[in-house]
Design an enzyme around this catalytic site. Structure first.
Site, PDB file in Angstrom:
ATOM      1  N   ASP A  16       3.270 129.721  22.867  1.00  0.00           N
ATOM      2  CA  ASP A  16       3.690 131.219  23.218  1.00  0.00           C
ATOM      3  C   ASP A  16       3.856 132.161  22.092  1.00  0.00           C
ATOM      4  O   ASP A  16       4.129 131.439  20.984  1.00  0.00           O
ATOM      5  CB  ASP A  16       4.991 131.262  24.080  1.00  0.00           C
ATOM      6  CG  ASP A  16       6.197 130.697  23.275  1.00  0.00           C
ATOM      7  OD1 ASP A  16       5.865 129.650  22.809  1.00  0.00           O
ATOM      8  OD2 ASP A  16       7.148 131.364  23.228  1.00  0.00           O
ATOM      9  N   GLU A  70       3.420 116.377  22.719  1.00  0.00           N
ATOM     10  CA  GLU A  70       3.825 117.811  22.148  1.00  0.00           C
ATOM     11  C   GLU A  70       2.752 118.693  22.169  1.00  0.00           C
ATOM     12  O   GLU A  70       1.338 118.383  22.002  1.00  0.00           O
ATOM     13  CB  GLU A  70       4.206 117.431  20.795  1.00  0.00           C
ATOM     14  CG  GLU A  70       5.833 117.498  20.647  1.00  0.00           C
ATOM     15  CD  GLU A  70       6.570 118.752  20.653  1.00  0.00           C
ATOM     16  OE1 GLU A  70       5.984 119.637  21.174  1.00  0.00           O
ATOM     17  OE2 GLU A  70       7.588 118.857  20.113  1.00  0.00           O
ATOM     18  N   ASP A  71       2.978 120.097  21.937  1.00  0.00           N
ATOM     19  CA  ASP A  71       1.917 121.313  21.870  1.00  0.00           C
ATOM     20  C   ASP A  71       1.401 121.106  20.339  1.00  0.00           C
ATOM     21  O   ASP A  71       0.431 121.221  19.912  1.00  0.00           O
ATOM     22  CB  ASP A  71       2.471 122.349  22.312  1.00  0.00           C
ATOM     23  CG  ASP A  71       3.809 122.863  21.944  1.00  0.00           C
ATOM     24  OD1 ASP A  71       4.540 122.223  21.181  1.00  0.00           O
ATOM     25  OD2 ASP A  71       4.339 124.143  22.030  1.00  0.00           O
ATOM     26  N   ARG A 120       0.782 132.084  27.082  1.00  0.00           N
ATOM     27  CA  ARG A 120       0.884 130.661  27.193  1.00  0.00           C
ATOM     28  C   ARG A 120      -0.430 130.529  28.326  1.00  0.00           C
ATOM     29  O   ARG A 120      -1.048 129.452  28.506  1.00  0.00           O
ATOM     30  CB  ARG A 120       2.071 130.115  28.049  1.00  0.00           C
ATOM     31  CG  ARG A 120       3.317 130.056  27.304  1.00  0.00           C
ATOM     32  CD  ARG A 120       4.181 129.153  28.125  1.00  0.00           C
ATOM     33  NE  ARG A 120       5.638 129.480  27.411  1.00  0.00           N
ATOM     34  CZ  ARG A 120       6.118 128.931  26.486  1.00  0.00           C
ATOM     35  NH1 ARG A 120       5.476 127.822  25.712  1.00  0.00           N
ATOM     36  NH2 ARG A 120       7.362 129.103  26.033  1.00  0.00           N
ATOM     37  N   LEU A 145      10.454 116.855  16.634  1.00  0.00           N
ATOM     38  CA  LEU A 145       9.931 115.464  16.861  1.00  0.00           C
ATOM     39  C   LEU A 145      10.950 114.471  16.367  1.00  0.00           C
ATOM     40  O   LEU A 145      11.016 113.350  16.990  1.00  0.00           O
ATOM     41  CB  LEU A 145       8.684 115.323  15.839  1.00  0.00           C
ATOM     42  CG  LEU A 145       7.952 113.888  16.422  1.00  0.00           C
ATOM     43  CD1 LEU A 145       7.489 114.443  18.148  1.00  0.00           C
ATOM     44  CD2 LEU A 145       6.555 114.088  15.682  1.00  0.00           C
ATOM     45  N   GLY A 201       5.947 124.366  25.845  1.00  0.00           N
ATOM     46  CA  GLY A 201       4.438 124.470  25.286  1.00  0.00           C
ATOM     47  C   GLY A 201       3.537 123.572  25.522  1.00  0.00           C
ATOM     48  O   GLY A 201       2.359 123.710  25.634  1.00  0.00           O
ATOM     49  N   LYS A 255       0.219 121.096  12.259  1.00  0.00           N
ATOM     50  CA  LYS A 255       0.146 121.981  11.062  1.00  0.00           C
ATOM     51  C   LYS A 255       0.602 120.928   9.817  1.00  0.00           C
ATOM     52  O   LYS A 255       1.748 121.448   9.595  1.00  0.00           O
ATOM     53  CB  LYS A 255       1.099 123.101  11.316  1.00  0.00           C
ATOM     54  CG  LYS A 255       0.542 124.078  11.833  1.00  0.00           C
ATOM     55  CD  LYS A 255       1.339 125.366  11.681  1.00  0.00           C
ATOM     56  CE  LYS A 255       1.338 126.430  12.877  1.00  0.00           C
ATOM     57  NZ  LYS A 255       2.381 127.320  12.846  1.00  0.00           N
ATOM     58  N   PHE A 313      -0.051 131.088  12.799  1.00  0.00           N
ATOM     59  CA  PHE A 313       0.728 131.155  13.974  1.00  0.00           C
ATOM     60  C   PHE A 313      -0.179 131.076  15.106  1.00  0.00           C
ATOM     61  O   PHE A 313      -1.080 132.266  15.255  1.00  0.00           O
ATOM     62  CB  PHE A 313       1.856 132.200  14.211  1.00  0.00           C
ATOM     63  CG  PHE A 313       2.797 131.999  15.259  1.00  0.00           C
ATOM     64  CD1 PHE A 313       3.733 130.988  15.015  1.00  0.00           C
ATOM     65  CD2 PHE A 313       2.710 132.507  16.587  1.00  0.00           C
ATOM     66  CE1 PHE A 313       4.705 130.690  16.054  1.00  0.00           C
ATOM     67  CE2 PHE A 313       3.700 132.199  17.620  1.00  0.00           C
ATOM     68  CZ  PHE A 313       4.619 131.063  17.382  1.00  0.00           C
ATOM     69  N   ASP A 320       5.091 121.029  13.549  1.00  0.00           N
ATOM     70  CA  ASP A 320       5.021 122.177  12.586  1.00  0.00           C
ATOM     71  C   ASP A 320       5.810 121.440  11.322  1.00  0.00           C
ATOM     72  O   ASP A 320       5.373 120.799  10.571  1.00  0.00           O
ATOM     73  CB  ASP A 320       5.520 123.325  13.145  1.00  0.00           C
ATOM     74  CG  ASP A 320       5.483 124.502  12.297  1.00  0.00           C
ATOM     75  OD1 ASP A 320       4.613 124.899  11.407  1.00  0.00           O
ATOM     76  OD2 ASP A 320       6.494 125.420  12.161  1.00  0.00           O
ATOM     77  N   THR A 321       7.169 121.915  11.375  1.00  0.00           N
ATOM     78  CA  THR A 321       8.146 121.186  10.275  1.00  0.00           C
ATOM     79  C   THR A 321       8.403 119.751  10.581  1.00  0.00           C
ATOM     80  O   THR A 321       8.566 118.984   9.567  1.00  0.00           O
ATOM     81  CB  THR A 321       9.423 122.146  10.189  1.00  0.00           C
ATOM     82  OG1 THR A 321       9.838 121.692  11.645  1.00  0.00           O
ATOM     83  CG2 THR A 321       9.233 123.398   9.775  1.00  0.00           C
ATOM     84  N   GLY A 322       8.368 119.375  11.984  1.00  0.00           N
ATOM     85  CA  GLY A 322       8.507 117.986  12.094  1.00  0.00           C
ATOM     86  C   GLY A 322       9.865 118.043  12.696  1.00  0.00           C
ATOM     87  O   GLY A 322      10.246 116.498  13.115  1.00  0.00           O
TER      88      GLY A 322
HETATM   89  P1  XMP Z   1       8.777 121.999  14.458  1.00  0.00           P
HETATM   90  O1  XMP Z   1       9.043 122.939  13.291  1.00  0.00           O
HETATM   91  O2  XMP Z   1      10.280 121.394  14.968  1.00  0.00           O
HETATM   92  O3  XMP Z   1       8.139 122.899  15.593  1.00  0.00           O
HETATM   93  O4  XMP Z   1       7.814 120.793  14.069  1.00  0.00           O
HETATM   94  C1  XMP Z   1       7.791 122.400  16.650  1.00  0.00           C
HETATM   95  C2  XMP Z   1       7.824 123.573  17.692  1.00  0.00           C
HETATM   96  O5  XMP Z   1       7.680 124.668  16.917  1.00  0.00           O
HETATM   97  C3  XMP Z   1       6.922 125.447  17.869  1.00  0.00           C
HETATM   98  N1  XMP Z   1       5.789 125.958  16.969  1.00  0.00           N
HETATM   99  C4  XMP Z   1       4.701 126.919  17.443  1.00  0.00           C
HETATM  100  N2  XMP Z   1       4.533 127.738  18.698  1.00  0.00           N
HETATM  101  N3  XMP Z   1       2.506 128.686  17.929  1.00  0.00           N
HETATM  102  C5  XMP Z   1       3.657 128.323  18.909  1.00  0.00           C
HETATM  103  O6  XMP Z   1       3.441 129.060  19.966  1.00  0.00           O
HETATM  104  C6  XMP Z   1       2.821 127.898  16.620  1.00  0.00           C
HETATM  105  O7  XMP Z   1       2.025 128.289  15.744  1.00  0.00           O
HETATM  106  C7  XMP Z   1       3.921 127.235  16.534  1.00  0.00           C
HETATM  107  N4  XMP Z   1       4.270 126.445  15.591  1.00  0.00           N
HETATM  108  C8  XMP Z   1       5.257 125.702  15.977  1.00  0.00           C
HETATM  109  C9  XMP Z   1       6.528 124.749  19.038  1.00  0.00           C
HETATM  110  O8  XMP Z   1       7.178 124.976  20.142  1.00  0.00           O
HETATM  111  C10 XMP Z   1       6.591 123.442  18.643  1.00  0.00           C
HETATM  112  O9  XMP Z   1       7.071 122.507  19.836  1.00  0.00           O
HETATM  113 MG    MG Z   2       7.313 127.616  21.539  1.00  0.00          MG
END
Ligand code: XMP
Ligand code: MG
Length: 174
Positions: A158, A98-99, A164, A107, A43, A130, A151, A102-104
């Site tokens: 992606d 990182e791209d 992408r 990371l 990503g 997010k 999303f 989200d939940t963390g």
């Molecule tokens: P966590 O939840 O572990 O997620 O923080 C991080 C990874 O989840 C993917 N991610 C997304 N990918 N659109 C995407 O294409 C989104 O809105 C999205 N939200 C989470 C992403 O790969 C990231 O590294």
């Molecule tokens: Mg992804």
């Protein structure tokens, strides 16, 4: 499942402007340091390529590949290391690129993996954040854009490995 691209969230110009700012800030913060930028595949690849070129100081690059999603828009809750790091990071300043955070959970796994290699410092740069989705605490030192709980695809991000290559960041309806 058919997806529809809903609307542009961040334009190409906005992305490029913010990437230049982040590059400047990271360069200032790591002046005269041994810097390694770690790209989290896949990503972050496009963001990484632009950010790397926006740095004005000597810097090395490394790549790590993780997987947390199985072609869905909800995290599977499992984070897997697909390809690890080869380089010796000891005594280097590491910036993880990182791209999106989200939940963390991704990371958290990444931090553990990199801290084990005993770098001098570890910072995190994420293009998108997010914050409302967080389930574990995550510190992001450099944030490109804070976004709502939607999303998104494009500029490296992606849906089922597609989109992408879009130059802007779009919200999608699933
Ligand atoms: P966590 O939840 O572990 O997620 O923080 C991080 C990874 O989840 C993917 N991610 C997304 N990918 N659109 C995407 O294409 C989104 O809105 C999205 N939200 C989470 C992403 O790969 C990231 O590294
Ligand atoms: Mg992804």
């Amino acid at each position: 499942m058919k997806i529809e691209i809903e609307s542009t969230l961040i334009s190409e110009a906005e992305i490029q402007r913010r990437v230049r700012e982040l590059g400047q800030q990271i360069s200032e913060d790591h002046h005269n340091r041994e810097l390694v930028l770690v790209c989290v595949l896949k990503g972050a690849a496009l963001f990484f390529a632009d950010l790397f070129r926006a740095l004005s100081i000597p810097v090395r690059c490394e790549f790590i590949q993780l997987a947390s999603y199985d072609d869905r828009t909800e995290s599977s809750g499992h984070v897997r290391i697909v390809q690890g790091l080869n380089e010796n990071l000891r005594n280097s300043d590491v910036v993880i690129v990182e791209d999106i955070v989200d939940t963390g959970q991704t990371l958290t796994v990444l931090m553990e993996e990199i801290q084990a290699l005993e770098p001098a410092s570890v910072k995190v740069c994420s293009l998108l954040d997010k914050p409302t989705r967080r389930t574990v605490t995550a510190t992001i030192d450099y944030v490109g854009f804070e976004i709502p709980d939607a999303f998104v695809v494009g500029y490296g991000l992606d849906y089922a490995q597609k989109y992408r290559n879009l130059r802007e960041i779009f919200c999608i309806k699933t």
